[in-house]
Design an enzyme around this catalytic site. Structure first.
Site, PDB file in Angstrom:
ATOM      1  N   GLY A   1      20.557  99.601  17.775  1.00 54.35           N
ATOM      2  CA  GLY A   1      19.807 100.600  17.018  1.00 54.35           C
ATOM      3  C   GLY A   1      18.454 100.874  17.628  1.00 54.35           C
ATOM      4  O   GLY A   1      17.442 100.958  16.926  1.00 54.35           O
TER       5      GLY A   1
ATOM      6  N   SER B   1      14.175  91.959   6.581  1.00 53.43           N
ATOM      7  CA  SER B   1      13.239  92.802   5.830  1.00 53.43           C
ATOM      8  C   SER B   1      12.522  91.987   4.773  1.00 53.43           C
ATOM      9  O   SER B   1      13.057  90.989   4.268  1.00 53.43           O
ATOM     10  CB  SER B   1      13.995  93.957   5.154  1.00 53.43           C
ATOM     11  OG  SER B   1      13.159  94.645   4.243  1.00 53.43           O
TER      12      SER B   1
ATOM     13  N   ASN C   1      18.920  94.697  15.664  1.00 51.23           N
ATOM     14  CA  ASN C   1      18.000  95.540  14.903  1.00 51.23           C
ATOM     15  C   ASN C   1      18.717  96.606  14.073  1.00 51.23           C
ATOM     16  O   ASN C   1      18.194  97.044  13.058  1.00 51.23           O
ATOM     17  CB  ASN C   1      17.025  96.220  15.867  1.00 51.23           C
ATOM     18  CG  ASN C   1      16.251  97.344  15.211  1.00 51.23           C
ATOM     19  OD1 ASN C   1      15.319  97.114  14.442  1.00 51.23           O
ATOM     20  ND2 ASN C   1      16.658  98.586  15.499  1.00 51.23           N
TER      21      ASN C   1
ATOM     22  N   SER D   1      17.339 103.534  19.510  1.00 49.01           N
ATOM     23  CA  SER D   1      16.994 104.895  19.914  1.00 49.01           C
ATOM     24  C   SER D   1      15.712 105.396  19.272  1.00 49.01           C
ATOM     25  O   SER D   1      15.103 106.361  19.744  1.00 49.01           O
ATOM     26  CB  SER D   1      18.146 105.856  19.590  1.00 49.01           C
ATOM     27  OG  SER D   1      18.385 105.915  18.195  1.00 49.01           O
ATOM     28  N   ARG D   2      15.277 104.736  18.187  1.00 45.36           N
ATOM     29  CA  ARG D   2      14.059 105.195  17.515  1.00 45.36           C
ATOM     30  C   ARG D   2      13.442 104.057  16.710  1.00 45.36           C
ATOM     31  O   ARG D   2      14.002 102.978  16.582  1.00 45.36           O
ATOM     32  CB  ARG D   2      14.360 106.374  16.593  1.00 45.36           C
ATOM     33  CG  ARG D   2      15.352 106.059  15.483  1.00 45.36           C
ATOM     34  CD  ARG D   2      15.781 107.308  14.729  1.00 45.36           C
ATOM     35  NE  ARG D   2      16.767 107.015  13.697  1.00 45.36           N
ATOM     36  CZ  ARG D   2      16.481 106.682  12.435  1.00 45.36           C
ATOM     37  NH1 ARG D   2      15.207 106.601  12.064  1.00 45.36           N
ATOM     38  NH2 ARG D   2      17.433 106.445  11.562  1.00 45.36           N
TER      39      ARG D   2
ATOM     40  N   ASP E   1      29.249 101.285  17.849  1.00 43.71           N
ATOM     41  CA  ASP E   1      28.943 101.098  16.435  1.00 43.71           C
ATOM     42  C   ASP E   1      28.979  99.608  16.134  1.00 43.71           C
ATOM     43  O   ASP E   1      30.029  98.964  16.280  1.00 43.71           O
ATOM     44  CB  ASP E   1      29.982 101.847  15.592  1.00 43.71           C
ATOM     45  CG  ASP E   1      29.772 101.690  14.092  1.00 43.71           C
ATOM     46  OD1 ASP E   1      28.850 100.954  13.675  1.00 43.71           O
ATOM     47  OD2 ASP E   1      30.551 102.299  13.330  1.00 43.71           O
ATOM     48  N   VAL E   2      27.854  99.031  15.723  1.00 41.65           N
ATOM     49  CA  VAL E   2      27.803  97.585  15.486  1.00 41.65           C
ATOM     50  C   VAL E   2      28.726  97.158  14.348  1.00 41.65           C
ATOM     51  O   VAL E   2      29.073  95.980  14.245  1.00 41.65           O
ATOM     52  CB  VAL E   2      26.360  97.102  15.195  1.00 41.65           C
ATOM     53  CG1 VAL E   2      25.439  97.395  16.377  1.00 41.65           C
ATOM     54  CG2 VAL E   2      25.818  97.710  13.905  1.00 41.65           C
TER      55      VAL E   2
ATOM     56  N   LYS F   1      20.202  91.790   3.980  1.00 43.30           N
ATOM     57  CA  LYS F   1      19.096  91.229   4.749  1.00 43.30           C
ATOM     58  C   LYS F   1      18.894  89.748   4.433  1.00 43.30           C
ATOM     59  O   LYS F   1      18.571  88.946   5.323  1.00 43.30           O
ATOM     60  CB  LYS F   1      17.816  92.022   4.492  1.00 43.30           C
ATOM     61  CG  LYS F   1      17.848  93.438   5.057  1.00 43.30           C
ATOM     62  CD  LYS F   1      18.097  93.452   6.547  1.00 43.30           C
ATOM     63  CE  LYS F   1      17.990  94.838   7.154  1.00 43.30           C
ATOM     64  NZ  LYS F   1      18.204  94.847   8.618  1.00 43.30           N
TER      65      LYS F   1
ATOM     66  N   TYR G   1      21.052  96.543   0.101  1.00 44.73           N
ATOM     67  CA  TYR G   1      20.235  96.347   1.302  1.00 44.73           C
ATOM     68  C   TYR G   1      19.604  94.965   1.302  1.00 44.73           C
ATOM     69  O   TYR G   1      19.652  94.239   2.308  1.00 44.73           O
ATOM     70  CB  TYR G   1      19.162  97.432   1.353  1.00 44.73           C
ATOM     71  CG  TYR G   1      18.283  97.390   2.581  1.00 44.73           C
ATOM     72  CD1 TYR G   1      18.743  97.852   3.806  1.00 44.73           C
ATOM     73  CD2 TYR G   1      16.980  96.887   2.512  1.00 44.73           C
ATOM     74  CE1 TYR G   1      17.937  97.820   4.938  1.00 44.73           C
ATOM     75  CE2 TYR G   1      16.163  96.851   3.635  1.00 44.73           C
ATOM     76  CZ  TYR G   1      16.651  97.323   4.840  1.00 44.73           C
ATOM     77  OH  TYR G   1      15.853  97.279   5.961  1.00 44.73           O
TER      78      TYR G   1
END
Length: 252
Positions: free
Chosen positions: A17, A147, A95, A19-20, A68-69, A164, A160
């Protein structure tokens, strides 16, 4: 630059992940430290190639790697190809992650499964594939991005937060499992970081987030990247099973 300034010279790293946002900052940091970095992405090819270009313009070495992870076969194939081409795998940064928010009474089962597949399953699949190479080499670093909500919780983010928190438990268990092969496994737990995602929030919501941070500001992606760089570097060789909070004091 001197060799001391590039402690990861000659090593390879893969950041999922990347790319940004935080992932991109981590990729840039590891490349600055001398590693050849694979910038993993699923769909944002242009952004991934832009990240690679930024690394190369700064004098680093990088490539874009698509998988795709959440897809175990794609992960196994992608990482096996990476290792076959470079003959080594030194640093894995898990990530990649998604946030599918919603209150529990309205939460869709398919959303729960997708977030588990990516956020938790992705860490498992990538770590398993990377460990095959690292165990043979008796060396390696695995760094997971979790997180602050794994510790604090957050309304509307039960799925989420669960994934995490699961990653943190996985980190500690895997650290014990791989320590005998001189492989360290750690995690970083960012708080609210100033990225494209948070930039899209309203001023009111951003102000509410800032008010919850004792240091009185949002974090920067580069600050998370610096912590990952430390855990990947030689100075962290005696640290494993640790979760490093990078949240300005939101969770103490």
């Amino acid at each position: 630059m001197t060799a001391v300034a590039k402690p990861l010279a000659g090593q390879t790293a893969l950041v999922t992940g990347a790319s940004r946002g935080i992932g991109r900052a981590i990729a840039l940091e590891l490349a600055r430290m001398g590693a050849h970095v694979a910038v993993n992405y699923q769909s944002s090819e242009d952004a991934a190639r832009a990240a690679v270009a930024s690394i190369e313009e700064a004098g680093g070495s990088a490539e874009a790697v698509r998988f795709d992870v959440g897809d175990p076969e794609a992960v196994a194939s992608g990482i096996a190809d990476f290792v076959a081409r470079h003959k080594r795998f030194d640093v894995l940064v898990n990530n990649a992650g998604i946030a599918l928010d919603g209150l529990i009474l309205r939460y869709k089962t398919e959303d729960w499964q997708r977030i588990v597949d990516v956020n938790l399953g992705g860490v498992f699949h990538c770590s398993k594939a990377a460990a095959r190479s690292m165990v043979r080499a008796r060396s390696g670093r695995i760094i997971n991005v979790t997180s602050v909500v794994s510790a604090t919780g957050n309304a509307g983010q039960s799925a989420y937060a669960a994934t995490k928190a699961g990653v943190e438990g996985f980190t500690r268990a895997l650290a014990r499992e791989l320590a005998g092969r001189s492989i360290t496994v750690n995690a970083v737990a960012p708080g609210v970081i100033d990225t494209d995602m948070t930039a899209a929030l309203s001023e009111e919501i951003r102000a509410a987030y800032v008010s919850a941070v004792p240091l009185g500001r949002l974090g920067r992606a580069e600050e998370v990247a610096a912590a990952v760089g430390f855990l990947a570097g030689p100075g962290a060789g005696y640290i494993t099973g640790h979760v490093l909070a990078i949240n300005g004091g939101m969770s103490m």
